[in-house]
Scaffold this motif. Sequence first.
Motif, short mmCIF file in Angstrom:
data_model
loop_
_atom_site.label_atom_id
_atom_site.label_comp_id
_atom_site.label_asym_id
_atom_site.label_seq_id
_atom_site.Cartn_x
_atom_site.Cartn_y
_atom_site.Cartn_z
N ALA A 58 0.80 -1.23 0.00
CA ALA A 58 0.00 0.00 0.00
C ALA A 58 0.83 1.27 0.00
O ALA A 58 0.29 2.35 0.24
CB ALA A 58 -0.93 0.01 1.21
N GLY A 59 2.13 1.17 -0.27
CA GLY A 59 2.97 2.36 -0.31
C GLY A 59 2.96 3.01 -1.67
O GLY A 59 2.53 2.41 -2.67
N PHE A 104 7.83 0.60 -15.22
CA PHE A 104 7.11 1.87 -15.12
C PHE A 104 5.60 1.68 -15.26
O PHE A 104 4.83 2.39 -14.62
CB PHE A 104 7.64 2.85 -16.16
CG PHE A 104 8.85 3.59 -15.69
CD1 PHE A 104 8.75 4.71 -14.88
CD2 PHE A 104 10.12 3.15 -16.03
CE1 PHE A 104 9.86 5.38 -14.42
CE2 PHE A 104 11.25 3.81 -15.58
CZ PHE A 104 11.13 4.92 -14.77
N ALA A 105 5.20 0.73 -16.10
CA ALA A 105 3.77 0.45 -16.23
C ALA A 105 3.20 -0.02 -14.89
O ALA A 105 2.11 0.39 -14.48
CB ALA A 105 3.52 -0.59 -17.32
N CYS A 106 3.95 -0.88 -14.21
CA CYS A 106 3.50 -1.35 -12.88
C CYS A 106 3.51 -0.21 -11.88
O CYS A 106 2.62 -0.12 -11.02
CB CYS A 106 4.41 -2.48 -12.40
SG CYS A 106 4.25 -4.02 -13.32
N GLY A 107 4.52 0.67 -11.98
CA GLY A 107 4.58 1.83 -11.07
C GLY A 107 3.38 2.74 -11.24
O GLY A 107 2.78 3.19 -10.25
N ILE A 143 -3.98 2.60 -8.51
CA ILE A 143 -4.75 1.70 -7.63
C ILE A 143 -4.57 2.05 -6.16
O ILE A 143 -5.55 2.14 -5.41
CB ILE A 143 -4.33 0.24 -7.88
CG1 ILE A 143 -4.69 -0.18 -9.32
CG2 ILE A 143 -5.00 -0.69 -6.88
CD1 ILE A 143 -4.11 -1.50 -9.75
N VAL A 144 -3.32 2.25 -5.74
CA VAL A 144 -3.03 2.44 -4.32
C VAL A 144 -3.22 3.89 -3.89
O VAL A 144 -3.83 4.18 -2.85
CB VAL A 144 -1.59 1.97 -3.99
CG1 VAL A 144 -1.24 2.28 -2.54
CG2 VAL A 144 -1.44 0.49 -4.29
N MET A 145 -2.69 4.82 -4.70
CA MET A 145 -2.74 6.23 -4.32
C MET A 145 -3.96 6.94 -4.88
O MET A 145 -4.18 8.12 -4.62
CB MET A 145 -1.46 6.94 -4.80
CG MET A 145 -0.17 6.29 -4.31
SD MET A 145 -0.06 6.19 -2.52
CE MET A 145 0.05 7.92 -2.10
N HIS A 146 -4.73 6.24 -5.71
CA HIS A 146 -5.95 6.78 -6.31
C HIS A 146 -5.68 8.01 -7.18
O HIS A 146 -6.47 8.94 -7.24
CB HIS A 146 -6.98 7.14 -5.22
CG HIS A 146 -7.26 5.99 -4.30
ND1 HIS A 146 -7.92 4.85 -4.71
CD2 HIS A 146 -6.96 5.81 -2.98
CE1 HIS A 146 -8.01 3.99 -3.69
NE2 HIS A 146 -7.45 4.55 -2.64
N LYS A 156 -2.32 12.47 -13.57
CA LYS A 156 -1.49 12.85 -12.42
C LYS A 156 -0.34 11.88 -12.21
O LYS A 156 0.77 12.28 -11.80
CB LYS A 156 -2.34 12.93 -11.16
CG LYS A 156 -1.56 13.44 -9.95
CD LYS A 156 -2.46 13.64 -8.74
CE LYS A 156 -1.65 14.19 -7.56
NZ LYS A 156 -2.51 14.42 -6.37
N ALA A 157 -0.58 10.60 -12.48
CA ALA A 157 0.44 9.58 -12.24
C ALA A 157 1.63 9.71 -13.19
O ALA A 157 2.78 9.53 -12.78
CB ALA A 157 -0.18 8.19 -12.35
N LEU A 158 1.37 10.02 -14.45
CA LEU A 158 2.45 10.09 -15.44
C LEU A 158 3.50 11.14 -15.09
O LEU A 158 4.71 10.83 -15.12
CB LEU A 158 1.88 10.32 -16.84
CG LEU A 158 1.16 9.13 -17.47
CD1 LEU A 158 0.56 9.52 -18.81
CD2 LEU A 158 2.12 7.95 -17.65
N PRO A 159 3.12 12.38 -14.74
CA PRO A 159 4.15 13.37 -14.38
C PRO A 159 4.90 13.01 -13.10
O PRO A 159 6.05 13.41 -12.93
CB PRO A 159 3.35 14.67 -14.19
CG PRO A 159 2.07 14.45 -14.90
CD PRO A 159 1.78 12.98 -14.79
N LEU A 160 4.28 12.27 -12.21
CA LEU A 160 4.93 11.92 -10.94
C LEU A 160 5.79 10.66 -11.06
O LEU A 160 6.87 10.57 -10.47
CB LEU A 160 3.87 11.69 -9.86
CG LEU A 160 3.13 12.92 -9.34
CD1 LEU A 160 2.05 12.50 -8.35
CD2 LEU A 160 4.09 13.91 -8.67
#
Length: 209
Positions: free
Chosen positions: A84-85, A156-159, A165-168, A173-177
């Motif tokens: 869950a991290g 990276f796909a898994c990241g 999934i975990v951070m919602h 938003k996920a791609l730039p981070l």
Amino acid sequence: MKSVKVQKKLTLSALFASLICAGCFIQIPLPGGVPIVIQDMMAMLSGLLLGPVFGGLAVLLFLLLGAIGLPVFTGKAGLHVLLAGPTSGFLWGYFFAAVIGGTILALFELTQKGAADKSGQDGARPEAEAKKSLAPNIARIAIITLAALVATITAFACGVAGGIIVMHFSLEKALPLYVLPFIPGNLIKLVLMVLLTKKFRPTILAYTN
């Protein structure tokens, strides 16, 4: 003899698990919670150098050590980090990247070995073999590059999936981070993985076979 080979491979798996763990001490923190590390490169090299089975085992050992409390997840530890991290997707991605990258390279080597055996049975002339000597080397570099690239994309796909999934996070938003800040560094890692795999995989294969 077979047990000796397996022991050698298990020893290498343990060694690479240690190297992946040691990679946690080299990191550059970023605001999104996912630091720049060399652990991903070490995990992918495990698959490229040891193959999908024992390379994947090396990553699983690393994940197990972190889950039971060793602070090897970029300074953190515990099952909650793995499940869950903010980096949980990447941590699982290390395993899939090692297995997929190692599988691509192993399949190529099987194909290449079959072609070499057929060439020997056909009695190819030395002059013809000399002219073709560059082709396998170029093909090998291309396949190593492909395997390393696919492994990197897998991680990276898994990241990104973990971030969603975990951070919602949304994909936007996920791609730039989780992706964009790491592209320059991972291009360098990609080159290093290709060079190291080309140099050391034949040595490791000779040692374990």
